[in-house]
Scaffold this active site. Structure first.
Site, short mmCIF file in Angstrom:
data_model
loop_
_atom_site.label_atom_id
_atom_site.label_comp_id
_atom_site.label_asym_id
_atom_site.label_seq_id
_atom_site.Cartn_x
_atom_site.Cartn_y
_atom_site.Cartn_z
CG ASN A 92 -92.44 -84.14 -38.22
OD1 ASN A 92 -92.27 -84.24 -37.00
ND2 ASN A 92 -92.38 -85.15 -39.03
CB ALA B 122 -96.63 -78.48 -47.59
N GLY C 71 -86.01 -78.00 -37.31
CA GLY C 71 -84.88 -77.16 -36.96
C GLY C 71 -84.87 -75.78 -37.60
N GLY C 72 -85.77 -75.55 -38.54
CA GLY C 72 -85.97 -74.21 -39.07
C GLY C 72 -84.84 -73.68 -39.94
CD GLU D 39 -102.28 -81.24 -37.50
OE1 GLU D 39 -101.69 -80.77 -38.48
OE2 GLU D 39 -102.03 -82.38 -37.03
NE ARG E 124 -79.97 -84.30 -43.21
CZ ARG E 124 -81.06 -83.56 -43.06
NH1 ARG E 124 -82.22 -83.97 -43.51
NH2 ARG E 124 -80.98 -82.40 -42.45
CD GLU F 152 -91.46 -86.30 -44.32
OE1 GLU F 152 -91.67 -85.35 -43.56
OE2 GLU F 152 -90.90 -87.36 -43.96
#
Lengths: 521, 173
Positions: A92, A65, A97-98, A84, A347, A484
């Site tokens: 993350n 993002a 997992g892409g 950062e 999930r 997120e």
């Protein structure tokens, strides 16, 4: 209390510090942040005497993002700083997992899969228990194809062959596109390369300590720490950045922030592991709340049902669980040897079901099923080598090794095989892959599954322009959030592979919106 | 007024004492002083409080890295991860200045300095391609460009940065 009292007390206190040779003591108070602070006040923040640096747009975080926002803002002509806090870029996203959910990708087309944005939206809302902010979820479903094309065409991301398109839990159809290397790094590193090509840089080890909100309500700058050493709160050097257009919060979730996580979900104690990198903590989210951002669904925290207790972090087991077990195999409770939930439920349903049994579930697959394993080349081999996935000549040996009643396991497998013939899962109504073969070909594989904290759905409220919304229901001028750290897109449960596309869609929106903002001076 | 001044002085005294204690205390725990001119083998130059090596260890004063390796081989008494990397550098003839420049206030050394002597990262990754359980010098996340300093610390024990998320059992020099 009279006004005079306050002044006198303040003065005498100041005098005391001075006599005591208090420069060190004052510095100590400032660095230690003893906790009486501006946090308690809801009013405006004091402006620094001097700004050390100036930019149009300040982006906090260098994952999907943050970098998407940085690229868009930069391309719109803004000067951009990206902070950062960790020593490496990517948060993350770089260990993700892409896999990206896309409606109408060339991969779906090649596979002849019919899909629509409304279908994806319906899937998201169903898993989200209709707690999603529909207008936000809609942006993601409707702009997924655009984000995918941007990845491929604008920044050069490579995806796998269409035959590896994934059908992930809670999605009605296969729409999840893996990057060529099954890692989010394929996207985030290409984003970084693009941003660098545009003349941008990411400043690592730089921590956002405080947002500065002016008396007029606008966020006008930030107090940062350069040379910060995670997780030492007082490390690094304080600097003030004047931000002329706006701050974009793209700091990610708080899965690794045990203390804050437990204020929202007290059962997620330190012993519950997480798939996240250690920097996934809540301080930026809390700062957004402090300046008046509205909290949304913060206690909705997702655990990944595909995680193995036999390896650290996200690991490689999720690749094995997703394809070979959930799509082409079965998951059983070792105590009964029986299936207990649809392996393709969302999930939360799956994770809750596993936790309810009180012990790790056993995922079972065979030589045919293991072929569907995603992940980097050689994933199955690596998993077997590391003992995370175990290999057996017979189902009986597999059952014995896991203390499971063989007869019941055999029955579960036979039942599933019979459902493949009829096309209907009589027990749990699970979607059956049209190309699935019966579980019967040795060697047989088993993996232990026990959920880990994976994603925090809640966050600060945003609107469809990625502006942060305040407690008064109005946008906070000069403050944006994406990914997120923002709440509402996913409601109660995020579907697999929708985080990547959420981050990219809202990151880009935030970058475009903030660039359009009128600069203050 | 007089009473107040006394009170303030008393408080100031207490605080100064506390401050002094902290300063002295930290002195006792301080790391060895870094003497820039010291030769790598001259342990006592910096380690003034306590000897760095056991008494039975041969005198190292005139030794260089090659001399250490006469006894410390890879197979026997391996030095990997035993000595801070700055010591290996010093013993190998790489002075403080070589990395930090001539200064009284040494700054952190950027990775470019490492690469300038040790060569390109891609070559390094090629050299370590057979390390088990996986090549430490390349990853799907950062390729070969992860900053050397994240694992190979010079002035404290090196670490295995991958271990944040992975169970790779690397011995980090």
């Amino acid at each position: 209390m009279k006004k005079g009292d306050v002044t006198e007390k303040t003065l005498s206190r100041r005098g005391f510090l001075k006599t005591a040779g208090g420069a060190a003591a004052v510095a100590g108070f400032a660095a230690g942040g003893l906790g009486f602070p501006s946090q308690a006040q809801a009013g405006p923040d004091a402006l620094p005497k001097k700004w050390d640096e100036t930019c149009d747009v300040l982006v906090v975080g260098s994952g999907f993002a943050g970098l998407a926002a940085a690229i868009e803002a930069k391309e719109a002509g803004a000067s951009v700083m990206v902070l950062e806090k960790m020593p490496t870029h990517g948060g993350n996203s770089i260990i993700n997992g892409g896999v990206m959910a896309v409606v109408g990708s060339d991969m779906q087309e090649a596979r002849g899969i019919k899909d629509s944005p409304d279908l994806m939206l319906a899937d998201m809302m169903k898993a989200g228990l209709d707690m999603n902010y529909p207008e936000l979820a809609k942006m993601v479903a409707y702009q997924s194809k655009d984000a995918y094309d941007w990845c491929k065409q604008h920044i050069g991301v490579k995806f796998t062959d269409p035959k590896m398109l994934l059908h992930m839990g809670g999605h009605t159809v296969a729409r999840s596109c893996p990057t060529s290397i099954y890692s989010g790094s394929e996207i985030v590193n290409k984003e970084l390369a693009k941003f660098k090509e545009l003349g941008g840089t990411v400043t690592t080890r730089t921590y956002l300590e405080k947002l500065i909100r002016h008396a007029n309500g606008r966020v006008v700058g930030a107090q940062i720490r350069t040379g910060y050493r995670f997780p030492d709160a007082g490390s690094g050097k304080v600097k003030f950045v004047k931000v002329k257009k706006g701050v974009v919060l793209a700091s990610g979730g708080f899965s690794q922030d045990v203390a804050f996580r437990m204020t929202q979900a007290p059962n997620l104690v330190a012993e519950v592991n997480s798939t996240n990198q250690p920097g996934a903590t809540a301080e930026v989210l809390k700062e957004a709340f402090r300046v008046g951002g509205n909290p949304v669904q913060v206690s909705w925290i997702q655990l990944g049902p595909w995680a193995s207790p036999d390896e650290k972090g996200f690991g490689l087991a999720p690749h094995f669980a997703t394809g070979p077990v959930f799509s082409y195999g079965i998951m059983v409770d070792p105590k009964t040897g029986k299936r207990f939930i649809s392996e393709l439920a969302d999930r939360k349903i799956r994770a809750d079901a596993i936790i309810r049994t009180g012990h790790a579930a056993i995922g079972i697959s065979d030589d045919e099923g293991q072929k569907s394993c995603g992940g980097p080349p050689g994933t199955v081999g690596k998993l077997v080598e590391r003992g995370v996935v175990k290999k057996f000549d017979t189902l009986e040996e597999l059952s014995k090794a896991h203390d499971m009643p063989y007869a019941a396991v055999k029955e579960s497998v036979d039942n599933y095989n019979s459902y493949l013939k009829t096309g209907t899962d009589k027990e749990f109504g699970r979607y059956l892959q049209p190309d699935a073969k019966p579980i019967e070909k040795a060697p047989f594989y088993a993996v232990r599954l026990w959920p880990k904290v994976h994603h925090t759905m809640g966050g600060v409220q945003i609107n469809t322009s990625a502006q942060v919304i305040g407690l008064d229901g109005k946008p906070i001028e000069g403050l944006y959030a994406a990914g997120e750290v923002a709440g509402g897109v996913h409601g109660a449960v995020r579907l697999g592979s929708v985080a990547v596309v959420d981050c990219l869609v809202f990151g880009r929106i935030a970058g475009k919106s903030v660039a359009k903002m009128k600069a203050w001076s | 007024m007089e009473h107040r001044r006394k009170k303030i002085l008393k408080a100031a005294f207490t605080l100064s004492c506390a401050f002094l204690l902290i300063v002295l205390g930290s002195g006792l725990w301080a790391a060895p002083k870094l003497i820039q001119s010291a030769k790598g083998g001259n342990c006592a130059a910096c380690h003034t409080d306590q000897p760095a090596l056991s008494q039975s260890h041969p005198d190292t004063k005139d030794m260089n890295l090659e001399a250490c390796r006469a006894c410390h081989t890879r197979e026997n008494m391996d030095l990997t991860g035993k000595l801070p990397a700055s010591h290996m550098h010093l013993l190998g003839g790489v002075s403080c200045e070589a990395c930090h420049g001539k200064t009284n206030k040494p700054e952190e050394t950027p990775m470019e300095k490492c690469v300038a002597c040790h060569g390109p990262t891609a070559k390094l990754a090629e050299k370590t391609k057979d390390v088990k359980p996986t090549n430490p010098h390349t990853s799907p996340h950062y390729g070969t460009e992860l900053d050397c300093n994240l694992c190979h610390h010079q002035h404290k024990k090196s670490e295995n940065y991958c271990a944040q998320c992975h169970s790779f059992d690397f011995k980090t020099p």
